[in-house]
Design an enzyme around this catalytic site. Sequence first.
Site, PDB file in Angstrom:
ATOM      1  N   ASP A  75      96.319  -1.897  -8.693  1.00 51.66           N
ATOM      2  CA  ASP A  75      97.091  -0.770  -9.224  1.00 51.66           C
ATOM      3  C   ASP A  75      96.842  -0.636 -10.721  1.00 51.66           C
ATOM      4  OD1 ASP A  75      98.281  -0.169  -6.783  1.00 51.66           O
ATOM      5  OD2 ASP A  75     100.031  -1.430  -7.166  1.00 51.66           O
ATOM      6  N   ASP A  78      93.867   1.739  -6.105  1.00 49.48           N
ATOM      7  CA  ASP A  78      95.100   2.065  -5.385  1.00 49.48           C
ATOM      8  C   ASP A  78      95.986   2.929  -6.288  1.00 49.48           C
ATOM      9  OD1 ASP A  78      96.973   2.119  -3.364  1.00 49.48           O
ATOM     10  OD2 ASP A  78      97.396  -0.010  -3.373  1.00 49.48           O
ATOM     11  N   ARG A  99     100.871  12.054  -3.814  1.00 53.67           N
ATOM     12  CA  ARG A  99     101.877  11.128  -4.377  1.00 53.67           C
ATOM     13  C   ARG A  99     102.162  11.443  -5.845  1.00 53.67           C
ATOM     14  NH1 ARG A  99     100.302   5.216  -1.699  1.00 53.67           N
ATOM     15  NH2 ARG A  99     100.212   5.957   0.471  1.00 53.67           N
ATOM     16  N   ASP A 127     102.763   2.670  -9.520  1.00 52.82           N
ATOM     17  CA  ASP A 127     103.589   2.425  -8.339  1.00 52.82           C
ATOM     18  C   ASP A 127     104.857   1.678  -8.744  1.00 52.82           C
ATOM     19  OD1 ASP A 127     101.712   3.649  -6.793  1.00 52.82           O
ATOM     20  OD2 ASP A 127     101.095   1.862  -5.678  1.00 52.82           O
TER      21      ASP A 127
END
Length: 343
Positions: free
Chosen positions: A156, A178, A235, A182
């Site tokens: 991430d 990724d 997202r 997050d």
Amino acid sequence: MGTRGHTSNLTTGTLTTGTSTRGTLTSGLAAAVAAVIALAAPASAAQRADEPPAATPAAETSPVGWAGQGGGTTGGGGTAPTTVSSASALKTALSSGPAAVIRVSGTISCSGMLKVTSNKTVIGNAGATIAGCGFNVAGAANVIIRNLTFRDWDDDGINVQYSTRVWIDHNSFSNGYDGAVDIKRASDYVTVSWNKFSSHDKTMLLGHSDDNGSEDRGHLRVTYHHNWFNGTNQRHPRVRFGNPVHVYNNYYAGIGSYGVASTKEAGVLVEGNYFENTKDPYHRGEGSSPAANLVARNNHFVNSGAGDAGGSVAGIPYSYPLDAASSVKSIVTGGAGAGRISI
């Protein structure tokens, strides 16, 4: 100058408020960010979305939104800064015990995730880049990450878990593996502001799985404002459980799959955003996750779909400046991303 106030409940398509003007900051914050910022005026709306103007709007010196709650987010405060320019020095500084202000210089090449501990301000000097790795804010409190370019991360870009009072501001993210940012596992009181995301798929996940309600209910309260999503895919964010999650004054440009998704008991207020060339600006439910609550208010659409809203969302407890949605494109392209603040 008035501030925007909210009732304790939002219903579909409606929101009771007071008045608001740009420039009012969240109340009750201790202004102790080491890097004091001064920026110029907004650029012209005629500027191309993929070509940031030279002039930039004034940026906050403390976070607006959820990161301003729960005692506020001050990072390393007034601690004398330490400058790092290697992966080993950065890793040591980020994981150290005491409060610290860490200035990153040059391009640091690394891999994996570097752990960030409590009471840290991490701020990039001009051109500072984190290449190949990301930051893991895990089990921490009171962290600020600003003015860094993250690219080509192998996990991430920034992962926030079991952490509170985190401010992620004026960074640039591109071409990672990724998630770019997050936030999950009972994290709370987070603001993600004035960042630029490009050349990336899974941009921002909020809540990692549908079966984690025992940890996440009552948490995952995050504010996303004045971010620039430049041709990213999905997202922006994808939300589980958090309520209220506040998504306001962001610029969505050429989004591939969808903008915002509200799923699994979430409550998301999508307010005053600018959607351009975005077929699916927001919806409820995503993949195997069930539909949840989403209230949309005063958004601006250019060659974009209408979105899917429904249900009710808990009230926003803080005051915040709200730009007119039609001005958000020029404001955000004039100020979002790394290199747009002076330190």
